[in-house]
Design an enzyme around this catalytic site. Structure first.
Site, mmCIF file in Angstrom:
data_model
loop_
_atom_site.group_PDB
_atom_site.id
_atom_site.type_symbol
_atom_site.label_atom_id
_atom_site.label_comp_id
_atom_site.label_asym_id
_atom_site.label_seq_id
_atom_site.Cartn_x
_atom_site.Cartn_y
_atom_site.Cartn_z
ATOM 1 N N LYS A 110 0.838 -1.317 0.101
ATOM 2 C CA LYS A 110 -0.011 0.000 -0.051
ATOM 3 C C LYS A 110 0.912 1.339 0.091
ATOM 4 C CE LYS A 110 -4.258 -1.382 0.184
ATOM 5 N NZ LYS A 110 -5.371 -1.111 -0.642
ATOM 6 N N SER A 131 -8.832 -0.282 5.491
ATOM 7 C CA SER A 131 -9.027 -1.424 6.519
ATOM 8 C C SER A 131 -7.656 -1.498 7.376
ATOM 9 C CB SER A 131 -8.993 -2.800 5.597
ATOM 10 O OG SER A 131 -10.260 -2.619 4.727
#
Length: 376
Positions: A110, A131
């Protein structure tokens, strides 16, 4: 750019079954190794840009290459590790390598998309829905750049990931409901505060940044025949698809069986929203495809595979025996590779994250004291 096939895609009858849904997308194939050699006369070449997203912006391999140059000082070029002696893989005769994104600075891939968006936009105040891993990546970047970030998390977010975001100085906001409610609240906060919204996957710059995973794989192992990619919001899968334009590599997305949003959407011919689902892969619980990733995946992905929680946990255990501490979401691609279990040639499975509870607690303990108030 070739156009999408006109024939309807077959419906999905049971994503929990062991049957794969073949989804051949149009490609511009070149002979193996063509990325490192002159183009064959008369052979099709990669388009300058891929499909236009729902926002009307074209995306292509050039965007991924620009992202790679932009984020070079913020991310690690992760290694390809030798594969695993899994019985199913031995029987297939395939060679399997692991793209070690669990060794990325923020503990997951990410960081790539987050860094590309933050640096390109010059963002100083940011909001995101996450998340956990995208929020960790943004909080790490914000701490190093002297910026501020607010991370909106749904009820199923891992407590250890929330703790690390706070330890890095990020502000957290919790909402009831699933991913859709989380992302809606993040949009509201961005509008209310004037902060820059940086989604976890549904953004052109984020997708291009995630695609650098694919660039590195094909640069280091240009003869790769299949890449298995964990698929949640679709940013990583779409990015790898962009990096693969003009290369004959097969791109296979792997989804948790409980949240097969891309398989269902491609079967229907349009994005489909699912009810909130559950999976041990907490980072892959998205309810519907993003407007940016969907057309890219539709036009280039070769296959989608659904894997059960039991298969994901078995893959994570297999990685641990190899000395790789991957979180369940990070083991999903390997679970897909084991399930596929057929064919030959060189394959790569992306180990997308290593933010296990132990790793998260250690990172939180090592992080600087929080710089901003944390709200839960």
């Amino acid at each position: 750019m070739t156009t999408a096939p006109s024939a309807p895609r077959p419906p999905v009858t049971s994503m929990a079954s062991r049957t794969r849904l073949p989804l051949p997308g149009p490609r511009a194939p070149l002979p193996p190794g063509a990325l490192a050699a002159p183009a064959v006369p008369g052979a099709p070449t990669a388009p300058a840009h891929g499909p236009r997203t729902a926002r009307g912006l074209p995306l292509g391999r050039a965007d991924v290459e620009a992202a790679a140059a932009r984020i070079a000082g913020q991310v690690r070029r992760t290694p390809l590790l030798p594969g695993l002696p899994a019985p199913g893989l031995r029987r297939s005769g395939r060679e399997l390598l692991l793209k070690a994104e669990h060794l990325q600075y923020s503990g997951s891939f990410k960081l790539r998309g987050a860094a590309n968006a933050v640096l390109a936009l010059g963002a100083r105040r940011m909001v995101t829905g996450s998340s956990g891993n995208h929020g960790i990546a943004l909080a790490r970047l914000a701490a190093s750049l002297g910026a501020e970030v607010t991370v909106v998390l749904a009820g199923g977010a891992h407590p250890a990931k929330i703790a690390l975001i706070k330890a890095l100085g990020g502000r957290t906001v919790r909402v009831a409901g699933g991913v859709a409610e989380r992302d809606a609240r993040a949009r509201e906060l961005a509008e209310e505060t004037g902060a820059v919204l940086i989604p976890s996957s549904d953004h052109e710059l984020v997708v291009a940044g995630q695609g650098t995973v694919g660039l590195e794989i094909l640069d280091e192992a240009p003869d790769t025949e299949t890449v298995f990619v964990p698929t949640g919001g679709g940013g990583l899968l779409a990015g790898v698809c962009l990096a693969a334009y003009g290369h004959p590599v097969r791109v296979v997305g792997v989804e948790p069986a409980g949240t097969p949003r891309y398989a269902r959407s491609l079967a229907a011919g349009h994005p489909v929203r699912l009810a909130p689902g559950d999976s041990v892969a907490d980072g892959l619980r998205g309810q519907q495809p993003g407007a940016v990733p969907y057309p890219v995946i539709r036009d280039r992905v070769d296959d989608l595979i659904a894997v059960s929680d039991a298969e994901i946990l078995a893959a994570a255990a297999l990685l641990r025996r190899r000395g790789i501490e991957a979180e369940p979401s990070g083991a999903v691609a390997l679970a897909g590779a084991v399930r596929a279990g057929r064919g030959s040639g060189l394959c790569v499975a992306v180990v997308s994250g290593g933010n296990t509870k132990v790793a998260l607690m250690a990172a939180a303990a090592a992080a600087a004291p929080s710089r901003t108030p944390c709200v839960t």
